[in-house]
Write a protein that holds these residues in place. Structure first.
Motif, PDB file in Angstrom:
ATOM      1  N   LEU A  79       0.821  -1.212   0.000  1.00  0.00           N
ATOM      2  CA  LEU A  79       0.000   0.000   0.000  1.00  0.00           C
ATOM      3  C   LEU A  79       0.852   1.259   0.000  1.00  0.00           C
ATOM      4  CD1 LEU A  79      -2.876  -1.033   2.410  1.00  0.00           C
ATOM      5  CD2 LEU A  79      -2.980  -0.713  -0.063  1.00  0.00           C
ATOM      6  N   PHE A 133      -7.009  -4.129   8.897  1.00  0.00           N
ATOM      7  CA  PHE A 133      -6.560  -2.829   9.384  1.00  0.00           C
ATOM      8  C   PHE A 133      -6.853  -2.654  10.868  1.00  0.00           C
ATOM      9  CE2 PHE A 133      -7.062  -2.551   4.898  1.00  0.00           C
ATOM     10  CZ  PHE A 133      -5.995  -1.781   4.480  1.00  0.00           C
ATOM     11  N   THR A 159     -12.866  -0.834   9.480  1.00  0.00           N
ATOM     12  CA  THR A 159     -13.039  -0.245   8.142  1.00  0.00           C
ATOM     13  C   THR A 159     -14.117  -0.927   7.319  1.00  0.00           C
ATOM     14  OG1 THR A 159     -11.272  -1.592   7.162  1.00  0.00           O
ATOM     15  CG2 THR A 159     -10.660   0.579   7.960  1.00  0.00           C
ATOM     16  N   LEU A 160     -15.273  -1.176   7.964  1.00  0.00           N
ATOM     17  CA  LEU A 160     -16.409  -1.714   7.208  1.00  0.00           C
ATOM     18  C   LEU A 160     -17.073  -0.574   6.454  1.00  0.00           C
ATOM     19  CD1 LEU A 160     -17.944  -4.041   9.920  1.00  0.00           C
ATOM     20  CD2 LEU A 160     -16.281  -4.572   8.135  1.00  0.00           C
ATOM     21  N   LEU A 161     -17.716  -0.923   5.341  1.00  0.00           N
ATOM     22  CA  LEU A 161     -18.411   0.093   4.565  1.00  0.00           C
ATOM     23  C   LEU A 161     -19.831   0.221   5.105  1.00  0.00           C
ATOM     24  CD1 LEU A 161     -17.086  -1.029   1.081  1.00  0.00           C
ATOM     25  CD2 LEU A 161     -16.184   0.724   2.610  1.00  0.00           C
ATOM     26  N   TRP A 203     -22.511   1.522   4.173  1.00  0.00           N
ATOM     27  CA  TRP A 203     -23.699   1.430   3.318  1.00  0.00           C
ATOM     28  C   TRP A 203     -23.975  -0.014   2.879  1.00  0.00           C
ATOM     29  CZ3 TRP A 203     -19.235   4.070   2.127  1.00  0.00           C
ATOM     30  CH2 TRP A 203     -18.442   3.532   1.119  1.00  0.00           C
ATOM     31  N   PHE A 226     -17.329  -8.060  -0.410  1.00  0.00           N
ATOM     32  CA  PHE A 226     -16.841  -6.893  -1.145  1.00  0.00           C
ATOM     33  C   PHE A 226     -15.620  -7.202  -2.019  1.00  0.00           C
ATOM     34  CE2 PHE A 226     -14.051  -3.187  -1.457  1.00  0.00           C
ATOM     35  CZ  PHE A 226     -14.896  -2.271  -2.036  1.00  0.00           C
ATOM     36  N   ASN A 282     -13.042   8.333   4.247  1.00  0.00           N
ATOM     37  CA  ASN A 282     -12.095   7.640   5.120  1.00  0.00           C
ATOM     38  C   ASN A 282     -10.984   6.992   4.280  1.00  0.00           C
ATOM     39  OD1 ASN A 282     -10.762   5.973   6.853  1.00  0.00           O
ATOM     40  ND2 ASN A 282     -12.606   5.149   7.832  1.00  0.00           N
ATOM     41  N   GLN A 317      -8.844   4.901   4.969  1.00  0.00           N
ATOM     42  CA  GLN A 317      -8.687   3.464   5.220  1.00  0.00           C
ATOM     43  C   GLN A 317      -9.644   2.630   4.369  1.00  0.00           C
ATOM     44  OE1 GLN A 317      -5.876   3.103   6.243  1.00  0.00           O
ATOM     45  NE2 GLN A 317      -5.937   2.235   8.300  1.00  0.00           N
ATOM     46  N   TRP A 318     -10.824   3.198   4.028  1.00  0.00           N
ATOM     47  CA  TRP A 318     -11.717   2.487   3.109  1.00  0.00           C
ATOM     48  C   TRP A 318     -11.025   2.321   1.772  1.00  0.00           C
ATOM     49  CZ3 TRP A 318     -16.651   5.911   4.104  1.00  0.00           C
ATOM     50  CH2 TRP A 318     -17.192   5.559   5.348  1.00  0.00           C
ATOM     51  N   ASN A 345      -7.754   2.355   1.221  1.00  0.00           N
ATOM     52  CA  ASN A 345      -6.676   1.381   1.391  1.00  0.00           C
ATOM     53  C   ASN A 345      -7.217  -0.038   1.389  1.00  0.00           C
ATOM     54  OD1 ASN A 345      -4.426   2.972   1.440  1.00  0.00           O
ATOM     55  ND2 ASN A 345      -4.488   3.324   3.649  1.00  0.00           N
ATOM     56  N   MET A 346      -8.329  -0.230   2.096  1.00  0.00           N
ATOM     57  CA  MET A 346      -8.934  -1.563   2.165  1.00  0.00           C
ATOM     58  C   MET A 346      -9.300  -2.036   0.755  1.00  0.00           C
ATOM     59  SD  MET A 346     -12.004  -3.288   2.001  1.00  0.00           S
ATOM     60  CE  MET A 346     -13.263  -2.009   2.155  1.00  0.00           C
ATOM     61  N   ALA A 347      -9.939  -1.147  -0.015  1.00  0.00           N
ATOM     62  CA  ALA A 347     -10.352  -1.537  -1.358  1.00  0.00           C
ATOM     63  C   ALA A 347      -9.141  -1.843  -2.238  1.00  0.00           C
ATOM     64  CB  ALA A 347     -11.210  -0.432  -1.988  1.00  0.00           C
ATOM     65  N   ILE A 403     -16.273   2.922  -3.722  1.00  0.00           N
ATOM     66  CA  ILE A 403     -16.005   3.513  -2.407  1.00  0.00           C
ATOM     67  C   ILE A 403     -16.363   5.001  -2.399  1.00  0.00           C
ATOM     68  CG2 ILE A 403     -14.235   4.050  -0.695  1.00  0.00           C
ATOM     69  CD1 ILE A 403     -14.573   1.143  -0.784  1.00  0.00           C
ATOM     70  N   ALA A 434     -19.696   6.582  -0.672  1.00  0.00           N
ATOM     71  CA  ALA A 434     -19.377   7.255   0.592  1.00  0.00           C
ATOM     72  C   ALA A 434     -19.830   8.700   0.569  1.00  0.00           C
ATOM     73  CB  ALA A 434     -17.876   7.183   0.866  1.00  0.00           C
ATOM     74  N   ARG A 458     -19.059   5.316  13.304  1.00  0.00           N
ATOM     75  CA  ARG A 458     -18.338   4.043  13.312  1.00  0.00           C
ATOM     76  C   ARG A 458     -18.011   3.607  11.897  1.00  0.00           C
ATOM     77  NH1 ARG A 458     -20.243  -0.371  15.981  1.00  0.00           N
ATOM     78  NH2 ARG A 458     -20.350   0.977  17.782  1.00  0.00           N
ATOM     79  N   THR A 459     -16.758   3.388  11.658  1.00  0.00           N
ATOM     80  CA  THR A 459     -16.372   2.927  10.340  1.00  0.00           C
ATOM     81  C   THR A 459     -15.603   1.656  10.509  1.00  0.00           C
ATOM     82  OG1 THR A 459     -14.438   4.327  10.486  1.00  0.00           O
ATOM     83  CG2 THR A 459     -16.290   5.163   9.256  1.00  0.00           C
TER      84      THR A 459
END
Ligand SMILES: Nc1ncnc2c1ncn2[C@@H]1O[C@H](COP(=O)(O)OP(=O)(O)O)[C@@H](O)[C@H]1O
Ligand SMILES: [Mg+2]
Lengths: 273, 271
Positions: free
Chosen positions: A76, A102, A106-108, A110, A119, B165, B167-168, B170-172, B186, B190, B270-271
């Motif tokens: 990353l 992480f 870091t859940l989405l 929506w 996902f 965010n 981190q979203w 980065n996660m993706a 994302i 978002a 909360r994310t």
């Protein structure tokens, strides 16, 4: 065998060891640019070899660069110099066989639980038997009945389970975990630690687990890498020969933790400037 | 009242809806009283009797007549359709622009000055230009509404994108997402709360710009009705149209607010 007790001094292993080598980090430096042309050195000359199937604990103080190291292994962020190789291939970006968990779930928000877990598979277009695989991990992580819940409705422990499931459903060969349980309460944490070890024992991935908690490091890992200093270097690596499952209450665990604390103390003193 | 106020079910941070309603009702009543007092002071002077239509009583009667008049609803429909057309064009152009400006820092640096500058130009200043560019008044009005609303849409969307965010993202990326997927899977989802906020802002601006824009030679719409009432000196009808514009705007805004509320995760920390 040399392979069984790895040490960081082994730079060129014998050919039979090369097959088992999963991750090799050589002379890794990382600095972040600061305003006015200055730069913040974070990692300095990190050398590390991680074998296939290892559960390596990266132990270090907050802010010492553990997340940075993990992000570099995960592709990353790029190192300033040095190389990271996985299966002999240099890492130049996110890699299919490496998955990251992480610090936060870091859940989405929506997406519901099920879609959050699916996902990554959807992103990669791996939609064959997606339903089956997602359900498998929903069951494994104890999320049955929460498939349609949204992240805002979950407790932090449940959210952590969802993000573990999302990472594991990719069936990673290398699983990077960045203090995944740091924000959990003790009970939830020890339950998830136990479940993670069970999953590791059955799935057989290579794990790199970042923590600042010595007890957690001794409880989970078969090897501890101690980071320290400013900028951060590898201070010491120690193999832990305790059988799984380990319990916080075991005499052997307690003894091991004590020994490790002692030896870390001496290595920190030895490395002190 | 006291029974309601002491209701144990009342959540601590929000009053019971009935209490809120009582406060709103009281506030409304006070406003009407203020309107009546000031109106009487202004229009009871000799020589100003002709303006007594502006007072609450005559205005209310005219409003009732207005709501029963099909011409009013046709005008409202004409106005609404202009808002819809103007806003649609603004969104069609502003949303992609906002997403790209928020996503690519270089683009944001390049466009910031221009957007900040254009944002401060009153949309009505474009009126002569609009009349030169467009042959029909209809298109000129749509253009003015677009010019008024596109800037808040661009800015709010861009702010939303730049606040996603990290981190979203980065996660993706870790899960193998390409740039385009990061954008569509994302960033855009978002930003839905920000997009709804920008819709709300834009709707407010559009509704405000609409009336003066309809003073342009069109012969339909709420702005036209006001002009018409002034020309025929029916001041009670004029006041009634003003109130009707406020009511319609209130309901339009309420509809967007309802949509925002229905997003379960809107404003979720909360994310
Ligand atoms: N993107 C960045 N830009 C500048 N400095 C950073 C950045 N990311 C991390 N740092 C700095 O690098 C150091 C190590 O950060 P991090 O790897 O997050 O530590 P840890 O995970 O061990 O707590 C910290 O001092 C942090 O402020
Ligand atoms: Mg960290």
């Amino acid at each position: 065998m040399i392979c069984a007790t790895l040490s960081i001094d082994v730079v060129s292993p014998s050919p039979e060891c090369r097959d088992l080598m999963k991750i090799r980090i050589e002379h890794l430096d990382k600095y972040f640019p600061l305003p006015a042309g200055r730069r913040l050195p974070v990692l300095e000359d990190i050398n590390l070899e991680i074998q296939k199937g290892d559960f390596v604990m990266v132990l270090g103080q907050s802010g010492c660069g553990k997340s940075t190291l993990l992000n570099i292994i995960g592709g990353l962020i790029a190192p300033s110099s040095g190389t990271v190789q996985v299966d002999g291939q240099p890492i130049s970006g996110p890699h299919r066989s490496i998955t990251m968990h992480f610090q936060e779930p870091t859940l989405l928000p929506w997406l519901d639980v099920k879609d959050n877990i699916a996902f990554g598979c959807r992103i990669r277009g791996e939609t064959d038997d997606l339903e089956y695989r997602v359900n498998e991990f929903i069951e494994m992580m104890g999320l049955s009945g929460f498939e349609k819940s949204h992240p805002a409705e979950l407790s932090i422990g449940m959210a952590c389970r969802v993000s573990l499931a999302r990472a594991l459903v990719a069936r990673p060969e290398v699983f990077l975990l960045d203090e995944p349980f740091a924000s959990l309460d003790t009970f939830t944490r020890s339950r998830l630690q136990e479940e993670l070890i069970n999953i590791w024992l059955s799935e057989g991935f290579t794990a790199v687990f970042v923590t600042h908690d010595i007890a957690e490091a001794v409880l989970l890992g078969n090897r501890i890498v101690l980071l320290g200093g400013q900028p951060c270097r590898v201070m010491d690596t120690i193999a832990i020969d305790l059988a799984y499952p380990r319990r916080l209450t075991d005499e052997s665990f307690f003894q091991c933790k004590k020994n490790i604390l002692e030896s870390f103390k001496t290595s920190l003193e030895r490395n002190a400037p | 009242m006291s029974v309601v106020a002491n209701n144990v079910i009342t959540p601590p941070n929000g009053q019971h809806w009935l209490v809120r309603f009582c406060y709103s009702f009281l506030g409304g009543l006070l406003s009407v009283a203020l309107w009546a007092i000031i109106g009487h002071m202004l229009f009871s002077r000799p020589g100003y009797e002709q303006f007594s239509g502006f007072l609450p009583g005559p205005a209310a009667r005219a409003l009732a007549r207005l709501f029963l008049d099909s011409r009013f609803w046709l005008s409202a429909a004409a106005s609404l359709s202009r808002v819809v057309v103007g806003l649609s064009v603004a969104f069609a152009l502003g949303l992609p622009a906002g997403v790209l400006i928020g996503y690519y820092r270089r683009l944001s640096l390049t466009t910031d000055l221009s957007v900040q500058f254009l944002r401060m130009v009153s949309p009505l200043a474009w009126m002569p230009v609009a009349l030169l560019i467009f042959k029909s008044f209809e298109s000129a009005i749509d253009f003015l509404i677009t010019m008024a609303t596109i800037w808040p849409i661009i800015l709010t969307t861009a702010a939303g994108v730049s606040r996603v965010n990290p981190q979203w993202i980065n996660m993706a990326r870790d899960q193998g997402a390409r740039d385009r997927q990061v954008l569509t899977k994302i960033v855009v989802p978002a930003c839905v709360p920000h997009i709804l906020t920008s819709l709300r802002l834009a709707l407010g601006v559009a509704w405000i710009v609409l009336v003066p824009a309809e003073f342009l030679g069109v012969s339909s719409g709420l702005g036209y009705l006001i002009n018409d009432a002034r020309d025929t000196m029916e001041y009670d009808r004029l006041m009634a149209v003003v109130i009707a514009i406020g009511i319609l705007g209130f309901f339009l805004d309420g509809a967007v607010r309802l949509a925002m509320k229905r997003l379960k995760w809107y404003g979720d920390a909360r994310t």
